[in-house]
Design a protein around this motif. Structure first.
Motif, short mmCIF file in Angstrom:
data_model
loop_
_atom_site.label_atom_id
_atom_site.label_comp_id
_atom_site.label_asym_id
_atom_site.label_seq_id
_atom_site.Cartn_x
_atom_site.Cartn_y
_atom_site.Cartn_z
N GLY A 1 27.21 6.67 -13.86
CA GLY A 1 26.33 5.52 -13.74
C GLY A 1 24.95 5.92 -13.28
N VAL A 2 24.29 4.99 -12.60
CA VAL A 2 22.89 5.21 -12.21
C VAL A 2 22.80 6.19 -11.05
CG1 VAL A 2 20.80 4.13 -11.36
CG2 VAL A 2 22.20 2.96 -13.05
N LEU A 3 23.65 6.02 -10.05
CA LEU A 3 23.50 6.84 -8.85
C LEU A 3 24.64 7.83 -8.65
CD1 LEU A 3 22.11 4.05 -6.57
CD2 LEU A 3 20.89 6.07 -7.33
N GLY A 4 25.61 7.82 -9.54
CA GLY A 4 26.66 8.83 -9.46
C GLY A 4 27.77 8.48 -8.49
N GLY B 1 24.70 10.97 -10.91
CA GLY B 1 24.24 9.85 -11.71
C GLY B 1 23.03 10.17 -12.58
N LEU B 2 22.54 9.11 -13.23
CA LEU B 2 21.34 9.23 -14.05
C LEU B 2 20.20 9.80 -13.21
CD1 LEU B 2 19.76 8.54 -16.65
CD2 LEU B 2 19.40 6.27 -15.71
#
Lengths: 486, 437
Positions: B306-309, B343-344
């Protein structure tokens, strides 16, 4: 030579922008799909879920239906203390054995396994909180559920029942017999054995899948179409003689009884086939289909349950759903629950519930609310309208007919002391000539202030809906009303 | 503040990153196990940080004494990449991390040896045909050994697996830089316009066609699109810098595309890779041996991030019973693991560091005074950037997947050594350019 180098750097930046874009595509745009919908290939969520205490599923009284116990290496395994009782509505969750999930366990997997959005997870990491599953409180009543299961098992080999609060759509009873014990799904072998038991089909939730011919309970749908369309009123008089030709073939009444001119109340109370078949023919396929769809026919129930484990009720031909307007449909016989109808108990309970609730059909739901470990409600399932089936006036007229069924018609066995009950019997011959029937009873009570609507179906029994299914519906409704459910 | 002092200070964040990274992994492993022993673990994390700082300081001293004027940011940026990789590898397998640390020692040794042994890198020009020959031998060598995953990429020496392609890329860039320095004038001056396209004279374009042919042969024999794209892309980049003619790389790309398409028709390995790339979630391709399983799992790992892992140490690498979920997480798929855990945000940060390295590399090329230095720096930087693009693009399904390492981050001795030599060459060019400026 420096200009080409600058341009080269621009090219590299474009390539890297592509990399950033591709990474974003998978981590953001398609992340949900990959994480949750590809469970046969992507085991991450399952594997991680094994080390999280899965939430507890409780019945309406707070009794534990499913909970998780910590075992070796911190891997949790699921226990079902009530055994077979809630096997169908709740299902099983056997991720630790790689056997997957079913029923409510599958539908509510996200809160049960504690999956939150990534920002909350990140915040939890910062604060050191561990992921924990949330609890699911259902509206299922263990006493009524047990009673329904026992009575159906006593009456026949297979059957189903659904009871719900018509005002909210909260499902109180969902029984499918024969059932299975989710706790026994402990190996792929055990699961395969249940799957391949063709004689009993214990894994099929009959309340939601592969319906049966509804018999005369379907007349409630026809009556709704008749009065709500304005073509008939409760006191309209229709010819109820025996052997009226329907679609060119004479249709007989039960015991070949001839009724002459009768009003709709009597026609419902005595379940006069020829009256309702003629009405259905007169209304036509378009009108019939319109009302069937309003009741929820021809589409899957809007229930909090895995979609692939539910089927739509309606006319079927060669295993495929047929619109009621199809040229293959004999609309007269469909109007009395014959023809090629396959209908589930859930659908017929919704028919009763829509009439009970003044014509407004509520969306059915098994989940009442979701709470965190501390008991704080994180999600409340609010009652939602599924459709406006008929006007209040039409609902009152249909109710009057259904009251007559229990007062003086084919469903007197459903009478409850001191409480007025409205209902309708149904008997569909499954093996013509052998007197083996598929019997139904749908009802709601108290009829002027309904708190419970029910459909009971028992398959392959020698007898009538009024004799076999009506007493079961009565007992289960009584239990629910006595407990003040709804 | 002098360039070298700036470099020294810039190394501090890198070693802090190692220490913090190890600490994070220990903490997460500890909380998973729920057992003590944290003092020992914290010691280890500090030790790794200290050793890393020591190594970087050693390399810094070499640069300080030999390349006083070299770009001050390249080395710290690479140190950040290396320590980031070390932390990730430790998280995947602590034994591999120990080995990787040893590779770093050897790599830095070669880095120092290159700097000390080649005070004037321009002598390389003299041996360009020898170097070209060595490069080709290195590339073809793996053909004599059994293939891995259908591609001929490694040579087994006892227990060691050497990937000659990593070294071959240096040799080929050196050769091309030197060759095109001589021929660039004729290529440009002799060009004619034909149908709005500038065509170089066939006589001089001959070697270009030879290189195209070599890339095709490589693709055919090594059966690895990744290294072919890297070499050929590096070649086109140098060609473009040498001639300033856009039509050359465009024609080159067209030739490459046509050649690849023909090979795609003939070679089943390439065809199946392309099929796996097109639809990695197809159940049949997913189950097939050598099918899309790896790519699908790589994408699942990234989606899981996802965005933050999921956080350091939180990605699922093994099934119950120790079966790996993602094959080769420490080499080809390390980017997927990074995105899974960080994440991203982590992935973009890593790409940004690479982009900064590339920016510094091109800067070195622009500052360089002579053509050979310019072409060498631009070529090395382009090959470096292409390598990142080929592997990250592969694991993110931007292009068909081929196995090359993520420079300085992936586990692997050959990769670490070759890339440190690449860095040393860039710094050598940089020092000369800035000294003369």
């Amino acid at each position: 030579m420096n200009q080409p180098i600058t341009r080269l750097f621009v090219v590299v930046m474009v390539l890297f922008a592509g990399l950033a874009g591709a990474t974003s595509w998978w981590t953001v745009v398609r992340a949900d799909e990959l994480n949750t919908q590809m469970t046969s290939q992507n085991k991450r969520e399952l594997l991680r879920g094994l080390k999280i205490r899965r939430g507890i599923i409780r019945d309406a009284d707070g009794g534990v239906i499913a909970r998780s116990v910590r075992g070796q290496e911190g891997v949790y395994s699921r226990r079902y203390p009530k055994g077979e009782l809630f096997g169908h509505p709740v299902g099983y969750s056997r991720a630790e054995l790689n056997l997957g999930q079913s029923g409510l366990e599958a539908f509510r997997n996200e809160p049960l396994s504690g999956r939150k959005n990534s920002i909350a997870t990140f915040f939890d990491q910062l604060t050191g909180a561990r992921r924990e599953g949330e609890d699911v409180r259902t509206s299922l009543d263990a006493d009524a559920q047990r009673q329904a299961a026992e009575l159906i098992a006593k009456a026949g080999k297979s059957g189903s029942a659904v009871a719900m609060d018509p005002r909210t759509g909260a499902v109180q009873v969902m029984v499918s017999t024969p059932g299975y014990d989710p706790g026994a799904v402990r190996s792929s072998k055990a699961l395969a054995a249940l799957n391949s038991d063709e004689a009993r089909k214990p894994l099929v939730n009959r309340a939601l899948q592969f319906g049966e011919a509804p018999g005369s309970t379907m007349k409630v749908v026809t009556a709704t179409a008749a009065v709500d369309s304005g073509k008939y009123r409760v006191d309209s008089s229709v010819n109820g003689t025996n052997n009226v030709p329907i679609s060119g073939v004479p249709l007989s009444n039960d015991f070949n009884e001839s009724f002459g001119q009768v009003d709709l109340v009597t026609a419902m109370a005595k379940s006069v086939n020829t009256v309702w078949a003629q009405i259905a023919e007169d209304l036509g396929k378009q009108t019939m289909r319109k009302y069937m769809r309003r009741f929820g026919f021809e589409k899957k129930p809007e229930l909090d349950y895995p979609e692939d484990a539910m089927s739509a009720s309606g006319e079927y031909r060669n295993g495929r759903l047929l619109p009621a307007t199809s040229r293959f449909v004999d609309v007269g016989r469909m109007g009395i629950g014959q023809d090629k109808l396959s209908v589930t108990a859930m659908q017929m309970a919704q028919v009763a519930a829509a009439v009970a609730n003044g014509g407004t059909l509520m969306k059915p739901h098994i989940t009442e609310r979701i709470t965190d470990r501390e008991g704080r409600t994180t999600e409340e399932i609010e009652p939602q309208v599924q459709s406006e089936v008929m006007s209040q006036d039409a609902a009152a007229q249909v109710r009057t007919m259904m009251e007559a069924v229990v007062e003086r018609g084919t469903g007197t066995a459903a009478q409850i002391d001191g409480i007025r009950v409205a209902g309708k019997t149904g008997t569909a011959e499954t093996q013509i000539g052998k007197k083996i029937n598929d019997v139904w009873f749908i009802a709601f009570a108290p009829s002027r202030d309904p708190r419970v609507a029910i459909a009971v179906n028992v398959q392959d029994v020698p007898g009538f809906g009024g004799e076999i299914a009506a007493p079961i519906a009565r007992d289960v409704m009584e239990t629910l009303l006595r407990k003040g459910r709804g | 503040m002098s360039a070298r002092t700036r470099e020294l200070f810039a190394l501090i964040p890198a070693s802090l990153l190692v220490t913090a990274g190890f600490l994070a992994i220990f903490l997460s492993q500890e909380s998973l196990k729920g057992v003590g022993g944290q003092d020992e673990l914290r010691d280890v994390s500090l030790t790794y940080g200290a050793i890393f700082l020591g190594l970087c300081f050693g390399a810094h001293l070499v640069i300080r004494f030999r390349l006083k004027h070299a770009d001050p940011y390249l080395f710290p940026l690479v140190a950040v990449l290396a320590c980031f990789g070390l932390v990730m590898i430790y998280r995947i397998d602590d034994e591999l991390a120990r080995q990787q640390a040893q590779w770093f020692v050897i790599g830095l040794g070669m880095f120092a040896a290159t700097i000390i042994g080649l005070p004037d890198y321009r002598v390389l020009e003299r041996y360009r045909y020898l170097i070209a020959l060595a490069g080709i031998v290195l590339l073809v060598l793996p053909r004599a050994f059994p293939p891995t995953n259908g591609a001929y990429l490694s040579v087994r020496l006892g227990s060691l697996s050497v990937q000659p392609a990593e070294f071959a890329k240096l040799a080929i860039v050196i050769f091309l830089a030197s060759y095109l320095r001589d021929t660039r004038q004729v290529l440009v001056l002799g060009a004619r316009r034909f149908l709005f396209v500038t065509l170089p004279p066939l006589k001089h374009f001959g070697p270009v066609l030879v290189i195209w042919g070599a890339a095709m042969v490589l693709l055919f024999f090594i059966q690895d699109l990744g290294s072919s794209v890297m070499f050929y892309g590096g070649f086109l980049a140098i060609l473009y810098v040498a001639t300033s003619r856009l039509s050359f790389p465009v024609i080159g790309l067209a030739l490459f595309a046509a050649g690849s398409y023909l090979l795609y028709q003939v070679r089943p390995t390439i065809e199946s890779r392309v099929a796996a790339w097109r639809d990695p979630f197809d159940p049949e391709l997913y189950e097939r041996v050598g099918g899309s399983y790896q790519l699908a799992q790589s994408l699942f790992a990234q989606a899981d991030g996802g965005v933050l892992g999921q956080g350091f140490g939180q990605s699922v690498l093994e099934l119950q019973g120790g079966k790996p979920v993602l094959p080769a997480p420490q080499t080809d798929f390390i980017y997927a693991v990074i995105v899974n855990e960080l994440g991203l945000a982590g992935g973009l940060a890593l790409l940004l560091v690479y982009l900064l390295v590339v920016q510094r590399g091109f800067k070195v090329a622009m500052l360089a005074r002579d053509s050979f230095s310019k072409l060498l720096a631009a070529g090395l930087t382009s090959v470096f950037a292409l390598q990142v693009f080929v592997i990250v693009g592969g694991v993110t399904k931007l292009i068909p997947l081929t196995g090359v390492t993520l420079p300085f981050v992936s586990y692997g001795g050959s990769s670490v050594m070759a890339n440190f030599i690449l860095l040393a060459l860039l710094l050598l060019v940089s020092d000369r350019a800035r000294r003369e400026a």
